[in-house]
Design a protein around this motif. Structure first.
Motif, PDB file in Angstrom:
ATOM      1  N   GLY A 364      27.333 -23.886  -4.267  1.00 27.41           N
ATOM      2  CA  GLY A 364      28.693 -24.330  -3.991  1.00 27.41           C
ATOM      3  C   GLY A 364      29.772 -23.650  -4.822  1.00 27.41           C
ATOM      4  O   GLY A 364      30.941 -24.028  -4.736  1.00 27.41           O
ATOM      5  N   ARG A 365      29.433 -22.640  -5.602  1.00 29.34           N
ATOM      6  CA  ARG A 365      30.417 -21.993  -6.468  1.00 29.34           C
ATOM      7  C   ARG A 365      31.025 -20.740  -5.858  1.00 29.34           C
ATOM      8  O   ARG A 365      31.896 -20.115  -6.454  1.00 29.34           O
ATOM      9  CB  ARG A 365      29.765 -21.632  -7.811  1.00 29.34           C
ATOM     10  CG  ARG A 365      29.267 -22.842  -8.586  1.00 29.34           C
ATOM     11  CD  ARG A 365      28.729 -22.455  -9.932  1.00 29.34           C
ATOM     12  NE  ARG A 365      29.746 -21.835 -10.781  1.00 29.34           N
ATOM     13  CZ  ARG A 365      29.524 -21.406 -12.016  1.00 29.34           C
ATOM     14  NH1 ARG A 365      28.311 -21.514 -12.539  1.00 29.34           N
ATOM     15  NH2 ARG A 365      30.495 -20.857 -12.715  1.00 29.34           N
ATOM     16  N   HIS A 366      30.535 -20.360  -4.673  1.00 32.16           N
ATOM     17  CA  HIS A 366      30.995 -19.119  -4.071  1.00 32.16           C
ATOM     18  C   HIS A 366      31.463 -19.357  -2.642  1.00 32.16           C
ATOM     19  O   HIS A 366      31.213 -20.420  -2.062  1.00 32.16           O
ATOM     20  CB  HIS A 366      29.887 -18.067  -4.102  1.00 32.16           C
ATOM     21  CG  HIS A 366      29.395 -17.773  -5.495  1.00 32.16           C
ATOM     22  ND1 HIS A 366      30.052 -16.914  -6.337  1.00 32.16           N
ATOM     23  CD2 HIS A 366      28.330 -18.254  -6.183  1.00 32.16           C
ATOM     24  CE1 HIS A 366      29.402 -16.854  -7.500  1.00 32.16           C
ATOM     25  NE2 HIS A 366      28.364 -17.661  -7.426  1.00 32.16           N
ATOM     26  N   VAL A 367      32.089 -18.353  -2.078  1.00 34.57           N
ATOM     27  CA  VAL A 367      32.643 -18.486  -0.736  1.00 34.57           C
ATOM     28  C   VAL A 367      31.545 -18.523   0.321  1.00 34.57           C
ATOM     29  O   VAL A 367      31.769 -18.993   1.451  1.00 34.57           O
ATOM     30  CB  VAL A 367      33.632 -17.329  -0.456  1.00 34.57           C
ATOM     31  CG1 VAL A 367      32.918 -16.000  -0.303  1.00 34.57           C
ATOM     32  CG2 VAL A 367      34.491 -17.626   0.782  1.00 34.57           C
ATOM     33  N   VAL A 368      30.351 -18.056  -0.013  1.00 39.71           N
ATOM     34  CA  VAL A 368      29.201 -18.114   0.889  1.00 39.71           C
ATOM     35  C   VAL A 368      28.097 -18.929   0.216  1.00 39.71           C
ATOM     36  O   VAL A 368      28.069 -19.055  -1.016  1.00 39.71           O
ATOM     37  CB  VAL A 368      28.680 -16.700   1.237  1.00 39.71           C
ATOM     38  CG1 VAL A 368      29.663 -15.963   2.122  1.00 39.71           C
ATOM     39  CG2 VAL A 368      28.380 -15.905  -0.030  1.00 39.71           C
TER      40      VAL A 368
END
Length: 402
Positions: A364-368
């Motif tokens: 959940g820390r990245h755009v993907v």
């Protein structure tokens, strides 16, 4: 597929004088306590069947009295079965005479005991070489194999010591070295770490995992510790009152326990250390390739209500991430195909065999979503944040086999 190294069919053991009557009652479905009340005999193991594949670490677990230690001794006929068969590489052990059985024990099956079973008057090297000595190997071969095994378990420098000069953890390493030196096809390990204190026990589990990764032995491992079973086992056979309750992988048993007994047994397991990225793997909703049209990918992101997409090279490796804002800028600047200028490193990856505890902080820390990759870096799938949250908060479905 290659045939299994070990095949167990209908294995049963009754202790007592009224064996046949006890077998008949067991076949009628009576439980252990009722059979003992009627016959005075103990149904230790009843109608257990399974196979163990080459290179598999197969765990048999259950509480005290579940029949697991009897079962492991049935596998090499240290205890004679009342019924059923055990085949090692296709040979039925019950059909062997004493001489042939001794040969199988010396060459095909080694055993590592809970309380070490070392010879106190022999050195560590002599203990490690004992199976080879019984087999009639020459002195040079005995020393070479024993020293290799002792070095493998980190004890070569103590080769000339006596067992009473070693700690409990070291003595268990000698027992493991003896099994490795024998180079047997199957290792039977009867609660080998249960007599050790917790820190040494974890060290021995680490060692066994390392050795299994390097040597890929075929192992039947007995334990009463569910966390140990979940950590080590490729598959787990759960016993209760001598009967099979469930057989499956750790994640299968946790997510779909066969009955309330298994559900209660597994309720306190740390799922973050059992479930892996591969268990939570999902197909990505979309991916893109280098050279794809920026406009096409931007429209697909809009339809998927996503802000970014993994972009793969020609070999399926992750080249980077294309974000919707960068794609829009590329179109404004006249660039129509995805190239390096449209990519950012706004992603993280993990191997499929890594437990949740090692990557939960990345989800959940990245755009993907978190990417799951193979050893070559190729994208196998993704682990969305919702999949992790669902797995860790799920209530087991009782009474249903996976």
């Amino acid at each position: 597929m290659a045939p299994p190294v070990l095949r167990v069919s209908g294995l049963t053991k009754v202790f007592g004088t009224r064996e046949q009557e006890a077998l008949r009652l067991a076949g009628e479905g009576l439980g252990r306590d009722e059979i003992h009340r009627r016959t005075g005999s103990t149904l230790a193991v009843h109608d257990v069947s399974f196979t163990v594949e080459r290179g598999e670490l197969f765990v048999v677990m259950g509480l005290s009295g579940s029949g697991k230690s009897t079962l492991v001794r049935l596998l090499n006929r240290l205890i004679e079965p009342s019924a059923g068969t055990v085949e090692v590489e296709g040979r039925d052990l019950r059909a062997l005479d004493d001489a042939a059985l001794r040969t199988v024990r010396n060459e095909k099956i080694s055993m590592v005991f809970q309380h070490f079973a070392l010879l106190p008057h022999r050195t560590v090297r002599e203990n490690a070489a004992y199976a080879l000595k019984v087999r009639g190997a020459g002195a040079a071969e005995q020393r070479e194999r024993a020293d290799w095994a002792l070095e493998t378990v980190g004890l070569l420098e103590r080769a000339d010591a006596r067992p009473d000069e070693l700690s409990g953890g070291m003595r268990q390493r000698v027992g493991l070295a003896r099994a490795l030196a024998a180079d047997s096809e199957v290792l039977l390990m009867d609660e080998p770490f249960s007599a050790l204190d917790p820190l040494i026990r974890r060290d021995m589990q680490d060692l066994l995992e390392r050795l299994q990764a390097e040597l890929t032995k075929t192992i039947v491992f007995i334990t009463h510790d569910l966390n140990e079973a979940m950590r080590l086992g490729d598959r787990i056979l759960m016993l209760k009152d001598g009967r099979t309750v469930q057989l499956g992988t750790g994640p299968e048993i946790i997510s779909a326990p066969a009955d309330d007994y298994v559900a209660d047994f597994t309720s306190d397991v740390d799922r973050t250390r059992v479930l892996t990225a591969g268990d939570l793997l999902r197909e990505p909703r979309m991916t893109a390739r280098l050279g794809d049209g920026c406009g096409d990918v931007l429209r697909a992101l809009g339809a998927a209500e996503a802000n970014g997409v993994h972009v793969l090279d020609g070999d399926g490796r992750i080249a980077g991430v294309a974000r919707d804002d960068l794609l829009a800028r590329a179109l404004q600047e006249g660039r129509t195909a995805i190239g390096p200028r449209e990519l950012v490193a706004d992603h993280a990856t993990i191997a499929a065999d890594r437990p949740v505890v090692e990557f939960v902080h990345l989800v959940g820390r990245h755009v993907v979503p978190l990417g799951v990759v193979d050893t070559e870096g190729r994208l196998l799938g993704v682990v969305p944040r919702a999949a992790v949250l669902d797995a860790l908060s799920a209530v087991p479905v009782r009474g249903r086999r996976p």
